[in-house]
Scaffold this active site. Structure first.
Site, PDB file in Angstrom:
ATOM      1  N   ARG A 124       2.907   4.207   5.037  1.00  0.00           N
ATOM      2  CA  ARG A 124       2.690   4.460   6.467  1.00  0.00           C
ATOM      3  C   ARG A 124       3.757   3.800   7.328  1.00  0.00           C
ATOM      4  O   ARG A 124       4.233   2.709   7.021  1.00  0.00           O
ATOM      5  CB  ARG A 124       1.315   3.903   6.866  1.00  0.00           C
ATOM      6  CG  ARG A 124       0.229   4.937   6.730  1.00  0.00           C
ATOM      7  CD  ARG A 124      -1.139   4.382   6.840  1.00  0.00           C
ATOM      8  NE  ARG A 124      -1.377   3.485   7.954  1.00  0.00           N
ATOM      9  CZ  ARG A 124      -2.557   2.949   8.208  1.00  0.00           C
ATOM     10  NH1 ARG A 124      -3.590   3.231   7.453  1.00  0.00           N
ATOM     11  NH2 ARG A 124      -2.725   2.137   9.221  1.00  0.00           N
ATOM     12  N   ARG A 144       0.815  -1.231   0.000  1.00  0.00           N
ATOM     13  CA  ARG A 144       0.000   0.000   0.000  1.00  0.00           C
ATOM     14  C   ARG A 144       0.849   1.284   0.000  1.00  0.00           C
ATOM     15  O   ARG A 144       1.882   1.359   0.644  1.00  0.00           O
ATOM     16  CB  ARG A 144      -0.880   0.032   1.261  1.00  0.00           C
ATOM     17  CG  ARG A 144      -1.559   1.385   1.431  1.00  0.00           C
ATOM     18  CD  ARG A 144      -2.608   1.396   2.485  1.00  0.00           C
ATOM     19  NE  ARG A 144      -2.125   0.997   3.785  1.00  0.00           N
ATOM     20  CZ  ARG A 144      -2.933   0.791   4.824  1.00  0.00           C
ATOM     21  NH1 ARG A 144      -4.234   0.927   4.688  1.00  0.00           N
ATOM     22  NH2 ARG A 144      -2.434   0.426   5.984  1.00  0.00           N
TER      23      ARG A 144
HETATM   24  P1  AP5 Z   1      -7.198   0.027   2.694  1.00  0.00           P
HETATM   25  O1  AP5 Z   1      -8.491   0.444   2.095  1.00  0.00           O
HETATM   26  O2  AP5 Z   1      -6.156   1.067   2.945  1.00  0.00           O
HETATM   27  O3  AP5 Z   1      -7.458  -0.887   3.989  1.00  0.00           O
HETATM   28  P2  AP5 Z   1      -7.996  -0.478   5.436  1.00  0.00           P
HETATM   29  O4  AP5 Z   1      -8.967  -1.533   5.851  1.00  0.00           O
HETATM   30  O5  AP5 Z   1      -8.471   0.933   5.461  1.00  0.00           O
HETATM   31  O6  AP5 Z   1      -6.651  -0.693   6.239  1.00  0.00           O
HETATM   32  P3  AP5 Z   1      -5.937   0.189   7.365  1.00  0.00           P
HETATM   33  O7  AP5 Z   1      -4.542  -0.374   7.480  1.00  0.00           O
HETATM   34  O8  AP5 Z   1      -6.037   1.643   7.083  1.00  0.00           O
HETATM   35  O9  AP5 Z   1      -6.731  -0.210   8.583  1.00  0.00           O
HETATM   36  P4  AP5 Z   1      -6.272  -0.089  10.031  1.00  0.00           P
HETATM   37  O10 AP5 Z   1      -7.549  -0.432  10.698  1.00  0.00           O
HETATM   38  O11 AP5 Z   1      -5.086  -0.896  10.409  1.00  0.00           O
HETATM   39  O12 AP5 Z   1      -5.735   1.407  10.114  1.00  0.00           O
HETATM   40  P5  AP5 Z   1      -6.256   2.700  10.821  1.00  0.00           P
HETATM   41  O13 AP5 Z   1      -5.738   3.866  10.076  1.00  0.00           O
HETATM   42  O14 AP5 Z   1      -7.726   2.617  11.080  1.00  0.00           O
HETATM   43  O15 AP5 Z   1      -6.577  -1.112   1.720  1.00  0.00           O
HETATM   44  C1  AP5 Z   1      -5.294  -1.673   1.979  1.00  0.00           C
HETATM   45  C2  AP5 Z   1      -4.566  -1.932   0.639  1.00  0.00           C
HETATM   46  O16 AP5 Z   1      -5.272  -2.946  -0.089  1.00  0.00           O
HETATM   47  C3  AP5 Z   1      -4.513  -0.702  -0.282  1.00  0.00           C
HETATM   48  O17 AP5 Z   1      -3.289  -0.699  -0.921  1.00  0.00           O
HETATM   49  C4  AP5 Z   1      -5.657  -0.932  -1.291  1.00  0.00           C
HETATM   50  O18 AP5 Z   1      -5.385  -0.346  -2.544  1.00  0.00           O
HETATM   51  C5  AP5 Z   1      -5.722  -2.455  -1.364  1.00  0.00           C
HETATM   52  N1  AP5 Z   1      -7.084  -2.957  -1.542  1.00  0.00           N
HETATM   53  C6  AP5 Z   1      -8.219  -2.507  -0.898  1.00  0.00           C
HETATM   54  N2  AP5 Z   1      -9.293  -3.231  -1.280  1.00  0.00           N
HETATM   55  C7  AP5 Z   1      -8.829  -4.157  -2.165  1.00  0.00           C
HETATM   56  C8  AP5 Z   1      -9.476  -5.212  -2.897  1.00  0.00           C
HETATM   57  N3  AP5 Z   1     -10.774  -5.458  -2.797  1.00  0.00           N
HETATM   58  N4  AP5 Z   1      -8.685  -5.990  -3.697  1.00  0.00           N
HETATM   59  C9  AP5 Z   1      -7.362  -5.770  -3.802  1.00  0.00           C
HETATM   60  N5  AP5 Z   1      -6.698  -4.779  -3.146  1.00  0.00           N
HETATM   61  C10 AP5 Z   1      -7.428  -3.993  -2.331  1.00  0.00           C
HETATM   62  O19 AP5 Z   1      -5.559   2.611  12.257  1.00  0.00           O
HETATM   63  C11 AP5 Z   1      -4.163   2.772  12.410  1.00  0.00           C
HETATM   64  C12 AP5 Z   1      -3.801   2.815  13.892  1.00  0.00           C
HETATM   65  O20 AP5 Z   1      -4.472   3.940  14.533  1.00  0.00           O
HETATM   66  C13 AP5 Z   1      -4.250   1.611  14.734  1.00  0.00           C
HETATM   67  O21 AP5 Z   1      -3.305   0.547  14.654  1.00  0.00           O
HETATM   68  C14 AP5 Z   1      -4.332   2.235  16.152  1.00  0.00           C
HETATM   69  O22 AP5 Z   1      -3.055   2.396  16.718  1.00  0.00           O
HETATM   70  C15 AP5 Z   1      -4.911   3.624  15.869  1.00  0.00           C
HETATM   71  N6  AP5 Z   1      -6.382   3.655  15.900  1.00  0.00           N
HETATM   72  C16 AP5 Z   1      -7.201   4.003  14.859  1.00  0.00           C
HETATM   73  N7  AP5 Z   1      -8.502   3.943  15.228  1.00  0.00           N
HETATM   74  C17 AP5 Z   1      -8.509   3.545  16.531  1.00  0.00           C
HETATM   75  C18 AP5 Z   1      -9.556   3.267  17.452  1.00  0.00           C
HETATM   76  N8  AP5 Z   1     -10.848   3.379  17.115  1.00  0.00           N
HETATM   77  N9  AP5 Z   1      -9.218   2.855  18.709  1.00  0.00           N
HETATM   78  C19 AP5 Z   1      -7.917   2.757  19.074  1.00  0.00           C
HETATM   79  N10 AP5 Z   1      -6.871   2.977  18.238  1.00  0.00           N
HETATM   80  C20 AP5 Z   1      -7.163   3.375  16.966  1.00  0.00           C
END
Ligand code: AP5
Length: 217
Positions: free
Chosen positions: A161, A127
């Site tokens: 990231r 990604r």
């Molecule tokens: P993408 O759409 O970027 O996936 P995503 O599900 O959004 O993945 P994230 O890594 O952003 O989720 P996350 O939950 O770990 O991160 P977040 O920022 O929330 O797709 C991924 C890749 O696959 C891309 O390259 C895309 O092009 C590809 N792709 C997508 N769909 C596809 C398909 N169908 N087929 C093929 N390829 C595909 O959280 C980060 C950190 O923030 C956490 O670890 C934590 O420390 C903190 N945090 C955030 N929210 C909270 C909360 N509510 N509580 C506590 N801590 C939190």
């Protein structure tokens, strides 16, 4: 107005689908991950506090993320909210229910994006995103049309990231299975749970989501 949660492990495609819904339906994406990264980028006290926790792949405290969501629900208008990466714990789910009720709103659907761990590793390690407009790409499945240039805004600020590495991903997955996956049962019991095949191609996942959303309208 439709309010939905996108529920799924890191790399399930939550952000990718949320951006399509914003574009196609005028909904508002509330991504706690994006809000926390913005806080880190701004150098705020809160941003400094969460930086280490996030780079290790652990969850930040419920108090911080609930505060971020509360602020947005109060101020944002639009055609419904997409909660992306929130809630991630049972206390966050309870808090969201209360916040929506206090604002005269409710939840229409929780969409579980079903994927397997092997696909997640491939997705996370390939990604990259546009630092200017936030468009999400992948080395193999969604490259930019012109190398090094965002298709959407033409920016050359494409980045990876800090937590998208094998070690942090292991912790992020553990956190998901321990603390977030119990929400599947929580929302199933409320009758709000729907599922899509997150392993399908991006447009097919979007089609399955549209079907669920259209049932809610
Ligand atoms: P993408 O759409 O970027 O996936 P995503 O599900 O959004 O993945 P994230 O890594 O952003 O989720 P996350 O939950 O770990 O991160 P977040 O920022 O929330 O797709 C991924 C890749 O696959 C891309 O390259 C895309 O092009 C590809 N792709 C997508 N769909 C596809 C398909 N169908 N087929 C093929 N390829 C595909 O959280 C980060 C950190 O923030 C956490 O670890 C934590 O420390 C903190 N945090 C955030 N929210 C909270 C909360 N509510 N509580 C506590 N801590 C939190």
């Amino acid at each position: 107005m439709i309010n939905i949660i996108l529920l799924g492990p890191p790399g399930a495609g939550k952000g990718t689908q949320a951006r399509k819904l914003v574009e196609e339906r005028g909904m508002i994406q509330l991504s706690t991950g994006d809000m926390l990264r913005a806080a880190m980028g701004s150098g705020s006290e809160m941003g400094k506090k969460v930086a280490d926790v996030m780079s290790r792949g652990e969850l930040v405290t419920d108090e911080i993320v609930i505060g971020l969501i509360e602020e947005q629900i109060k101020t944002a208008g639009g055609n419904g909210f997409i909660f992306d990466g929130f809630p991630r714990t049972l206390p966050q789910a309870d808090a969201l229910g209360q916040l929506l009720a206090r604002n005269g709103a409710s939840l229409n659907a929780v969409i579980e994006m079903r994927v397997d761990d092997a696909a997640l590793v491939r997705r996370i390690t390939g990604r990259f995103t546009c630092g200017n407009c936030g468009e999400v790409y992948h080395d193999e499945t969604k490259p930019t049309k012109v190398e090094g240039t965002c298709d959407e805004c033409g920016s050359h600020d494409l980045k990876r990231r800090a937590d998208d590495n094998a070690e942090s991903l292991k912790t992020r997955l553990m956190e998901y299975y321990k603390k977030t996956s119990p929400l599947i049962g929580y929302y199933y019991a409320q009758g709000d749970l729907f599922g899509v095949d997150g392993l399908a191609e991006i447009d097919e996942v979007a089609r399955q989501m549209a079907e669920i959303l259209d049932q809610q309208a």
